[in-house]
Structures are given as C-alpha cells and as structure tokens.
Design a protein around this motif. Structure first.
Motif, PDB file in Angstrom:
ATOM      1  N   ASN A   1     -37.955   5.744  36.755  1.00  0.00           N
ATOM      2  CA  ASN A   1     -36.732   5.572  37.535  1.00  0.00           C
ATOM      3  C   ASN A   1     -36.452   6.784  38.414  1.00  0.00           C
ATOM      4  O   ASN A   1     -35.969   6.640  39.542  1.00  0.00           O
ATOM      5  CB  ASN A   1     -35.537   5.304  36.603  1.00  0.00           C
ATOM      6  CG  ASN A   1     -34.390   4.671  37.362  1.00  0.00           C
ATOM      7  OD1 ASN A   1     -34.595   3.774  38.188  1.00  0.00           O
ATOM      8  ND2 ASN A   1     -33.177   5.137  37.115  1.00  0.00           N
TER       9      ASN A   1
ATOM     10  N   ARG B   1     -38.561   6.280  41.384  1.00  0.00           N
ATOM     11  CA  ARG B   1     -37.980   5.233  42.239  1.00  0.00           C
ATOM     12  C   ARG B   1     -36.805   5.782  43.053  1.00  0.00           C
ATOM     13  O   ARG B   1     -36.748   5.617  44.281  1.00  0.00           O
ATOM     14  CB  ARG B   1     -37.499   4.056  41.375  1.00  0.00           C
ATOM     15  CG  ARG B   1     -37.014   2.859  42.165  1.00  0.00           C
ATOM     16  CD  ARG B   1     -36.309   1.835  41.288  1.00  0.00           C
ATOM     17  NE  ARG B   1     -34.979   2.267  40.894  1.00  0.00           N
ATOM     18  CZ  ARG B   1     -33.897   2.158  41.662  1.00  0.00           C
ATOM     19  NH1 ARG B   1     -33.983   1.644  42.872  1.00  0.00           N
ATOM     20  NH2 ARG B   1     -32.716   2.586  41.240  1.00  0.00           N
ATOM     21  N   VAL B   2     -35.894   6.471  42.376  1.00  0.00           N
ATOM     22  CA  VAL B   2     -34.698   6.980  43.071  1.00  0.00           C
ATOM     23  C   VAL B   2     -35.085   8.025  44.112  1.00  0.00           C
ATOM     24  O   VAL B   2     -34.584   8.004  45.241  1.00  0.00           O
ATOM     25  CB  VAL B   2     -33.695   7.563  42.044  1.00  0.00           C
ATOM     26  CG1 VAL B   2     -32.558   8.304  42.748  1.00  0.00           C
ATOM     27  CG2 VAL B   2     -33.140   6.437  41.170  1.00  0.00           C
TER      28      VAL B   2
ATOM     29  N   TYR C   1     -36.563   6.429  47.270  1.00  0.00           N
ATOM     30  CA  TYR C   1     -35.547   5.904  48.194  1.00  0.00           C
ATOM     31  C   TYR C   1     -34.784   7.027  48.894  1.00  0.00           C
ATOM     32  O   TYR C   1     -34.529   6.970  50.105  1.00  0.00           O
ATOM     33  CB  TYR C   1     -34.578   4.972  47.449  1.00  0.00           C
ATOM     34  CG  TYR C   1     -35.120   3.585  47.247  1.00  0.00           C
ATOM     35  CD1 TYR C   1     -35.933   3.280  46.156  1.00  0.00           C
ATOM     36  CD2 TYR C   1     -34.854   2.574  48.156  1.00  0.00           C
ATOM     37  CE1 TYR C   1     -36.444   2.015  45.968  1.00  0.00           C
ATOM     38  CE2 TYR C   1     -35.369   1.300  47.985  1.00  0.00           C
ATOM     39  CZ  TYR C   1     -36.159   1.022  46.890  1.00  0.00           C
ATOM     40  OH  TYR C   1     -36.683  -0.236  46.718  1.00  0.00           O
TER      41      TYR C   1
ATOM     42  N   LEU D   1     -34.893   7.624  53.014  1.00  0.00           N
ATOM     43  CA  LEU D   1     -33.704   7.622  53.877  1.00  0.00           C
ATOM     44  C   LEU D   1     -33.538   8.963  54.589  1.00  0.00           C
ATOM     45  O   LEU D   1     -33.198   9.009  55.775  1.00  0.00           O
ATOM     46  CB  LEU D   1     -32.465   7.292  53.042  1.00  0.00           C
ATOM     47  CG  LEU D   1     -32.455   5.864  52.491  1.00  0.00           C
ATOM     48  CD1 LEU D   1     -31.319   5.678  51.488  1.00  0.00           C
ATOM     49  CD2 LEU D   1     -32.332   4.834  53.616  1.00  0.00           C
TER      50      LEU D   1
ATOM     51  N   ALA E   1     -43.810  -4.312  38.245  1.00  0.00           N
ATOM     52  CA  ALA E   1     -42.494  -4.877  37.921  1.00  0.00           C
ATOM     53  C   ALA E   1     -41.802  -5.464  39.159  1.00  0.00           C
ATOM     54  O   ALA E   1     -40.630  -5.828  39.106  1.00  0.00           O
ATOM     55  CB  ALA E   1     -41.612  -3.793  37.309  1.00  0.00           C
ATOM     56  N   HIS E   2     -42.548  -5.552  40.279  1.00  0.00           N
ATOM     57  CA  HIS E   2     -42.022  -6.107  41.536  1.00  0.00           C
ATOM     58  C   HIS E   2     -40.819  -5.320  42.059  1.00  0.00           C
ATOM     59  O   HIS E   2     -39.925  -5.883  42.662  1.00  0.00           O
ATOM     60  CB  HIS E   2     -41.644  -7.593  41.370  1.00  0.00           C
ATOM     61  CG  HIS E   2     -42.826  -8.486  41.251  1.00  0.00           C
ATOM     62  ND1 HIS E   2     -42.716  -9.855  41.052  1.00  0.00           N
ATOM     63  CD2 HIS E   2     -44.143  -8.226  41.299  1.00  0.00           C
ATOM     64  CE1 HIS E   2     -43.914 -10.393  40.979  1.00  0.00           C
ATOM     65  NE2 HIS E   2     -44.795  -9.419  41.127  1.00  0.00           N
ATOM     66  N   MET E   3     -40.839  -4.018  41.833  1.00  0.00           N
ATOM     67  CA  MET E   3     -39.771  -3.176  42.386  1.00  0.00           C
ATOM     68  C   MET E   3     -40.173  -2.578  43.725  1.00  0.00           C
ATOM     69  O   MET E   3     -39.327  -2.262  44.552  1.00  0.00           O
ATOM     70  CB  MET E   3     -39.413  -2.064  41.404  1.00  0.00           C
ATOM     71  CG  MET E   3     -38.755  -2.582  40.136  1.00  0.00           C
ATOM     72  SD  MET E   3     -38.279  -1.212  39.078  1.00  0.00           S
ATOM     73  CE  MET E   3     -37.539  -2.087  37.709  1.00  0.00           C
TER      74      MET E   3
ATOM     75  N   ASN F   1     -38.504  -2.145  48.972  1.00  0.00           N
ATOM     76  CA  ASN F   1     -37.544  -3.120  49.493  1.00  0.00           C
ATOM     77  C   ASN F   1     -36.108  -2.589  49.382  1.00  0.00           C
ATOM     78  O   ASN F   1     -35.750  -2.093  48.333  1.00  0.00           O
ATOM     79  CB  ASN F   1     -37.651  -4.442  48.711  1.00  0.00           C
ATOM     80  CG  ASN F   1     -39.064  -4.937  48.674  1.00  0.00           C
ATOM     81  OD1 ASN F   1     -39.905  -4.321  48.032  1.00  0.00           O
ATOM     82  ND2 ASN F   1     -39.346  -6.012  49.351  1.00  0.00           N
ATOM     83  N   PRO F   2     -35.370  -2.687  50.433  1.00  0.00           N
ATOM     84  CA  PRO F   2     -35.600  -3.429  51.674  1.00  0.00           C
ATOM     85  C   PRO F   2     -36.343  -2.655  52.767  1.00  0.00           C
ATOM     86  O   PRO F   2     -36.522  -3.170  53.857  1.00  0.00           O
ATOM     87  CB  PRO F   2     -34.161  -3.731  52.134  1.00  0.00           C
ATOM     88  CG  PRO F   2     -33.380  -2.520  51.683  1.00  0.00           C
ATOM     89  CD  PRO F   2     -34.002  -2.130  50.364  1.00  0.00           C
TER      90      PRO F   2
ATOM     91  N   MET G   1     -27.358  -1.503  51.695  1.00  0.00           N
ATOM     92  CA  MET G   1     -27.682  -0.432  50.759  1.00  0.00           C
ATOM     93  C   MET G   1     -26.989   0.871  51.162  1.00  0.00           C
ATOM     94  O   MET G   1     -26.543   1.642  50.318  1.00  0.00           O
ATOM     95  CB  MET G   1     -29.204  -0.260  50.760  1.00  0.00           C
ATOM     96  CG  MET G   1     -29.759   0.700  49.777  1.00  0.00           C
ATOM     97  SD  MET G   1     -31.568   0.587  49.724  1.00  0.00           S
ATOM     98  CE  MET G   1     -32.037   1.395  51.253  1.00  0.00           C
TER      99      MET G   1
END
Lengths: 71, 153
Positions: free
Chosen positions: B7, B10-11, B14, B18, B50-52, B66-67, B102
């Motif tokens: 996680n 992941r964070v 993103y 950005l 996990a399709h994340m 995504n997105p 988002m």
C-alpha cells in the motif's frame, strides 16, 4: 470508454468495430460514475470494492441492467 | 509481502504521478521509499494481480495507475494551477473524469469524438460536468468483461 458527438456516431463506431451496442451514459452520468468510483483513490485506506459494493454503487446511479453486472 | 508495504508503494506511486505530471519508474519509487527496486517490482506485480494497476509488458513498469495513464492517450486532463494548468493523461473518458474526481477540484478533459475525431472538451466545475460540443459517453464492453482486455477497454 469513449465519448461521441451523438448516438449516430456511436452506432457508426460500433459497426466499424463490429461490436454490439454497449451502454450509453450522459456526460453528467459519466461524471457521477467517475466521481463515485475514483474520489477516494488517493486515500491510504482505499481498497478495491467488493463485487457487491460495486453493484451497490452502480445501482445508486441507476445502472441496474445486466450490462453492469460484474459477476 | 506485507499489505502495508504494498500500500505504501501504491500511495507513493499516485503521489509521485501527480507531483511529476508523469508516471514514476520503479527506481524513483524505490528511492522515495528507501527500499530496493526489486521490492517495488514485486509490489507492482502484486498490485497488478489484484487489478489495482496495469503493468507494461516486458519491463514491468506501470502502464495504468487507474485513472491515470503512463502513456499519452486522447484524454488529456487539465486542472488549473498557479501558472496555467497541470495535466495528465486518463485511460478513457471515465478515467479522465476520474482524475478530476480524485483530485477533488475543477478541471477539464480535452478529447475527441471516438467516431469522427471532432475536438470535444468536458468541463467539470463545482461538481457539474458539461461537454462542448454536447456528447454521449459509450461503454462498449459489459462490466464482467472489463478486465479481459483492459487496454482496449
């Protein structure tokens, strides 16, 4: 997922790609779906929705046809 | 692999996407998290399973968080910034609007008709979306098949 000038343009595109017509959404509906789906994506607590949770989200937006069934 | 580390990757992915206005690579994320590139690579694979996220074939780098799209698409997302606009690419019209959602701010999607290519702009302002010229969004693939070919979808 694409945006088209009109339903006629969707029909032409489906014929060109030999695909059956899918589901049409107004721009406002698509925005509400995007907002509901992605609003919390940056949260460290975000996790994938369960199938039931996704169905509930679709249902809340009026997307109740078989097209929107994930399983 | 602990979910907590996955996680964090992941964070951070993103956040950096950005901040940079482009997708960070594994080495950049490893540098930010002070861990090994192989650990980030393993986390990417688990997130993809996990399709994340979606990975590029071959190099294992991110194709879609995504997105957001790591590669140019016909869905340019712009949000106002101090000097002009910040911009990213969305994977499709749903995802492009999802970037604005988002970020929880006003923005616009510069795109074109999927059929004739005419330029179209979708603006989101104060929680309301309008297209100019007017348009209709089309989902071609039923929900249960979205992940059969996520790139086409």
């Amino acid at each position: 997922m694409l945006i088209f000038r009109s339903e006629e343009h969707i029909e032409k595109w489906c014929k060109a790609w030999r695909l059956p017509r899918g589901a049409d959404l107004s721009v406002e509906q698509a925005w509400k779906l995007a907002d509901s789906w992605y609003r919390d994506r940056l949260s460290p607590d975000w996790r994938r929705r369960t199938v039931d949770e996704a169905h509930e989200l679709f249902r809340s937006l009026g997307l109740t046809s078989e097209f929107w069934r994930l399983a | 692999m602990p979910d907590d580390f996955k996680n964090r990757v992941r964070v951070r992915l993103y956040q950096m996407f950005l901040e940079l206005g482009r997708c960070p690579n594994m080495a950049e994320i490893a540098g930010a998290l002070q861990c090994g590139v192989s650990e980030v690579a393993a986390a990417f694979h688990e997130l993809a399973a996990a399709h994340m996220i979606v990975l590029q074939e071959g190099n294992g780098e991110v194709l879609m968080a995504n997105p957001l799209s790591a590669v140019p698409t016909p869905f340019v997302v712009e949000t106002p910034a101090d000097a002009g606009f910040r911009s990213w690419f969305g994977n499709c019209i749903w995802d492009a609007l999802g970037v604005i959602a988002m970020l929880q701010r006003d923005g616009r999607v510069l795109t074109s008709c999927g059929c004739c290519g005419e330029s179209m702009t979708v603006r989101v302002r104060k929680g309301e979306a309008t297209a100019n010229p007017p348009g209709v969004v089309h989902f071609a693939i039923p929900a249960k098949r979205w992940w059969d070919d996520i790139v086409f979808n």
